[in-house]
Design an enzyme around this catalytic site. Structure first.
Site, short mmCIF file in Angstrom:
data_model
loop_
_atom_site.label_atom_id
_atom_site.label_comp_id
_atom_site.label_asym_id
_atom_site.label_seq_id
_atom_site.Cartn_x
_atom_site.Cartn_y
_atom_site.Cartn_z
N HIS A 30 0.85 -1.18 0.00
CA HIS A 30 0.00 0.00 0.00
C HIS A 30 0.89 1.23 0.00
CE1 HIS A 30 -3.46 2.47 0.42
NE2 HIS A 30 -3.14 2.90 1.63
N HIS A 42 -2.98 9.20 1.18
CA HIS A 42 -2.98 8.01 0.34
C HIS A 42 -4.38 7.78 -0.23
CE1 HIS A 42 -4.19 5.57 4.05
NE2 HIS A 42 -3.74 6.70 4.55
N CYS A 152 -3.50 2.90 -5.38
CA CYS A 152 -2.72 3.75 -4.48
C CYS A 152 -1.34 4.08 -5.04
CB CYS A 152 -2.59 3.09 -3.10
SG CYS A 152 -1.82 1.44 -3.14
#
Length: 268
Positions: A30, A42, A152
């Protein structure tokens, strides 16, 4: 600079750094932009979306973590119709380690890092521009999350470089997604060359070579179909609009878009 990825200490990161952490026993990572003050911007799924699939597990983890954040009461700033979120570094990492995405790596180093989503040949813009883009997208959104086309890593890569595809906007630039698609594709495309491969080892070598070549030509620093797009012009380029307020929906050509207020997880 690590061979597979670049693990760093918290004291080493600076505002504007592209950071990431591994999830699910290194199954995926991530990504986000560190903006200073132990905060990270994010991109994940919109918070109102509920799903049990694995691609939505990041959103659930963030929601649970930020609502219980003991350090930053404001952890979890997010627009109602956006997947861009501001959380503290602790909540971003969960129980994972901290890694820093590398920019401007030589082609040889890029190919040596067999795992995608850890580096790029592209150069990063100055940190001030990176943080400005991230904070702007926090206020305006980044469209709908898509695990292969707009995830992401795509968000962080745009914040760092300002580059997006111009010929085919639906194609993402994520190295992680390219790797996920590239392994089976390389195996498929390498099949015609099996007559040149001396046994399983030779076949594996051909497949690995095609996989690395695929990763290289899809890297944002090599692709010819990308261009810099100012963050203010990004919505029209990517085909998404800011959330409209209920009254403006009923207006004709003079519709006025309005941002929804940021909601705090808890009041001070």
């Amino acid at each position: 600079m690590g061979l597979l990825s670049n693990r760093v200490e918290r004291s080493e990161i600076r505002p504007g750094d592209h950071i990431y952490t591994w999830r699910a026993v290194y199954a995926y990572s991530h990504h986000g932009i560190y903006v200073g003050g132990s905060k990270v911007v994010h991109f994940t799924r919109k918070k109102e979306v509920e799903s049990s699939d694995s691609s939505n597990s990041i959103s659930g983890l963030i929601s649970r973590a930020s609502s219980e954040c003991p350090t930053f009461p404001d952890c979890g700033f997010q627009l109602d119709d956006s997947g861009v979120v501001l959380t503290c570094l602790d909540c971003f990492l969960g129980n994972g380690s901290l890694y820093c995405f590398e920019y401007g790596v030589p082609p040889a180093i890029f190919l040596a890092k067999f795992r995608g989503g850890t580096c790029t040949i592209a150069q990063s813009d100055p940190s001030e521009a990176v943080v400005r883009r991230a904070m702007h997208l926090l206020q305006n959104g980044f469209g709908n999350y898509d695990i292969f086309e707009k995830n992401c890593e795509d968000f962080a890569l745009y914040c760092k470089t300002g580059l997006v595809p111009v010929d085919e906007p639906g194609i993402g630039v994520s190295g992680q997604a390219s790797s996920a698609i590239g392994v089976p594709l390389a195996a498929l495309l390498s099949t015609p060359f099996k007559i040149f491969a001396a046994g399983p080892l030779g076949m594996a070598t051909v497949t690995a070579g095609m996989y690395c070549a695929g990763r290289y030509i899809t890297d944002i620093g090599v692709r010819k179909d990308v261009a810099k797009v100012e963050v203010e012009n990004l919505p029209s380029h990517l085909g998404f609009r800011r959330v409209e307020d209920a009254e403006s929906v009923n207006r004709s050509s003079d519709k006025v878009t309005k941002l929804l207020p940021l909601k705090r997880k808890r009041e001070r």
